[in-house]
Write an enzyme that holds these catalytic residues in place. Structure first.
Site, PDB file in Angstrom:
ATOM      1  N   TYR A 139      53.450  15.734  25.224  1.00 56.71           N
ATOM      2  CA  TYR A 139      54.329  15.623  24.989  1.00 56.71           C
ATOM      3  C   TYR A 139      54.895  16.613  23.174  1.00 56.71           C
ATOM      4  O   TYR A 139      56.234  16.669  23.078  1.00 56.71           O
ATOM      5  CB  TYR A 139      55.082  13.947  24.385  1.00 56.71           C
ATOM      6  CG  TYR A 139      54.836  12.958  26.088  1.00 56.71           C
ATOM      7  CD1 TYR A 139      53.587  13.071  26.854  1.00 56.71           C
ATOM      8  CD2 TYR A 139      55.451  12.122  26.311  1.00 56.71           C
ATOM      9  CE1 TYR A 139      53.881  13.050  27.948  1.00 56.71           C
ATOM     10  CE2 TYR A 139      55.858  11.696  27.817  1.00 56.71           C
ATOM     11  CZ  TYR A 139      54.162  12.110  28.669  1.00 56.71           C
ATOM     12  OH  TYR A 139      54.767  11.115  29.367  1.00 56.71           O
ATOM     13  N   LYS A 189      39.206  11.227  29.213  1.00 63.35           N
ATOM     14  CA  LYS A 189      39.030  11.702  30.607  1.00 63.35           C
ATOM     15  C   LYS A 189      38.478  12.712  29.913  1.00 63.35           C
ATOM     16  O   LYS A 189      38.402  14.145  29.448  1.00 63.35           O
ATOM     17  CB  LYS A 189      40.211  12.537  31.068  1.00 63.35           C
ATOM     18  CG  LYS A 189      40.346  13.564  32.438  1.00 63.35           C
ATOM     19  CD  LYS A 189      39.274  12.716  33.360  1.00 63.35           C
ATOM     20  CE  LYS A 189      39.702  12.826  34.936  1.00 63.35           C
ATOM     21  NZ  LYS A 189      38.378  12.698  35.980  1.00 63.35           N
ATOM     22  N   ASP A 221      41.574   8.326  35.560  1.00 62.71           N
ATOM     23  CA  ASP A 221      41.652   8.371  37.091  1.00 62.71           C
ATOM     24  C   ASP A 221      41.104   6.447  37.497  1.00 62.71           C
ATOM     25  O   ASP A 221      40.887   5.960  38.250  1.00 62.71           O
ATOM     26  CB  ASP A 221      40.715   8.806  38.023  1.00 62.71           C
ATOM     27  CG  ASP A 221      39.659   9.661  37.644  1.00 62.71           C
ATOM     28  OD1 ASP A 221      38.932   9.784  35.993  1.00 62.71           O
ATOM     29  OD2 ASP A 221      38.567  10.604  38.330  1.00 62.71           O
ATOM     30  N   ASP A 245      51.848   6.400  29.500  1.00 64.50           N
ATOM     31  CA  ASP A 245      53.342   6.361  30.052  1.00 64.50           C
ATOM     32  C   ASP A 245      52.953   6.242  31.888  1.00 64.50           C
ATOM     33  O   ASP A 245      53.927   5.700  32.555  1.00 64.50           O
ATOM     34  CB  ASP A 245      53.566   8.156  30.055  1.00 64.50           C
ATOM     35  CG  ASP A 245      54.914   8.178  30.830  1.00 64.50           C
ATOM     36  OD1 ASP A 245      55.748   7.060  31.031  1.00 64.50           O
ATOM     37  OD2 ASP A 245      55.676   9.625  30.430  1.00 64.50           O
ATOM     38  N   ASP A 249      53.603   2.276  33.765  1.00 67.59           N
ATOM     39  CA  ASP A 249      53.648   2.350  34.877  1.00 67.59           C
ATOM     40  C   ASP A 249      53.827   1.779  36.305  1.00 67.59           C
ATOM     41  O   ASP A 249      54.335   0.684  37.370  1.00 67.59           O
ATOM     42  CB  ASP A 249      54.605   3.904  35.354  1.00 67.59           C
ATOM     43  CG  ASP A 249      56.326   3.878  34.540  1.00 67.59           C
ATOM     44  OD1 ASP A 249      56.718   3.478  33.635  1.00 67.59           O
ATOM     45  OD2 ASP A 249      56.688   4.999  35.076  1.00 67.59           O
TER      46      ASP A 249
END
Length: 352
Positions: A139, A189, A221, A245, A249
């Site tokens: 970001y 990751k 994942d 993020d 959600d």
């Protein structure tokens, strides 16, 4: 005599003003020694001042004791250069105020089992905190557009963290775990990303100072899968900006609706200038229709009282009132009901 606390109200775009108004109603009825000051932000600020984060708005946010934020985003401004788009306002506030730690609690309120995408017996397990790093990652990394040597269009976004950035968010995660169930999942990751390998190394180093906390590393994942398979295994999750993020959600829908989840953006354990907002966006498709669920904004105001004003008792009252309203079958459309935004606020106030 105690100083009156100032809350900057930055309602923003879309449904932001609607849900923020209900949160303010709840705070006002508590009759605390607080004062509200409003300023435009996002698309509304661009229309008013030509920039999504005008100097006056940033100055108010910097001197306020806490910030109650609505949402930003408006498709009317999608054609603007990146620096002038509404979303740059929230990124700018996080960076300028040093708000690197994002707290996103997720739990299923009794009675909302049917609203969850999960089986009721699985959904009832959800009671966790996602701690998302806010000021690094793709970001804020270098980004751009260009062409390959064969003339194909390409884009790039740099994912980066340094060891100080990782250590400070990890420490917040361990401190939070100490205050909860002493289990911390660090999500990365590391099997494919150099950034995540550094993340894991530094988290392990910080872990030496917290021997009472059980640290579990998990790939993002797998974490996404486990959130819907067995969410009860999680208590505190610490992760980077991008993964946080996405996972927060996902957790919101496991808990019934994105309209139920609040968040706090703070500097470590000090709540000075903390920013509090629902995790949902501006939802321009339903703006002005009275359909938005104000519970996430109302619960964000409870987090504001707890973290920035050190007022835990009234924060608990607000949270209990939301739970009581839900238990009394108060439902906005996202929860399968028919109540308007204001009517849902009324239900919470009645319970309060």
């Amino acid at each position: 005599m105690a100083k009156t606390k100032t809350i900057a109200v930055l309602a923003g775009d879309g449904i932001g003003p609607e849900v923020t108004a209900q949160a303010r109603r709840v705070l006002e009825v508590l009759e605390l020694d607080i004062a509200f000051e409003e300023a435009p932000v996002g698309g509304a600020a661009y229309l008013a001042a030509g920039h999504p984060l005008p100097p006056e708005t940033l100055a108010l946010a910097a001197r306020a004791d806490a910030i109650l934020f609505g949402a930003v985003g408006d498709p009317r401004f999608d054609g603007l250069e990146r620096a002038l788009r509404p979303e740059q306002a929230i990124l700018g506030l996080r960076k300028e105020l040093g708000l690197f730690a994002n707290l996103r609690p997720a739990r299923l309120f009794p009675g909302l089992e049917d609203a969850s995408a999960l089986k009721p017996e699985v959904a009832r397990q959800i009671d966790l905190m996602i701690l998302r790093e806010l000021t690094g990652d793709v970001y804020f990394g270098d980004k751009g557009r260009g062409f390959t040597h064969t003339g194909l269009r390409e884009g790039h976004d740099l994912m980066r963290y340094d060891e100080v950035e990782v250590a400070r968010i990890a420490r917040v995660g361990f401190e939070m775990a100490c205050r909860r169930k002493r289990v911390l999942h660090s999500v990365d990751k590391a099997n494919v990303l150099e950034t995540s390998q550094l993340w894991r190394e530094v988290v392990n180093e910080v872990a030496r100072d917290y021997p009472a906390v059980k640290l579990i590393h998990m790939y993002c994942d797998n974490a996404a899968m486990q959130l819907v398979r067995a969410p009860g295994q999680f208590d505190v999750i610490v992760t980077g900006n991008l993964f946080g993020d996405i996972l927060s959600d996902q957790a919101s829908m496991c808990a019934g609706s994105i309209g139920m989840l609040p968040s706090a953006s703070i500097r470590a354990w000090t709540g000075e200038n903390g920013l509090y907002e629902p995790i949902h966006g501006s939802a321009p498709d339903i703006a002005g229709q009275g359909k938005a669920n104000p519970c996430a904004a109302i619960l964000s105001s409870a987090m504001l009282l707890r973290h920035s004003l050190d007022l835990d008792a009234p924060a608990l009252r607000i949270e209990a009132a939301v739970e009581a309203a839900i238990a009394g079958a108060a439902r906005t459309p996202d929860l399968g009901g028919t109540l308007s935004t204001t009517a849902m606020g009324d239900a919470v106030l009645a319970a309060l």
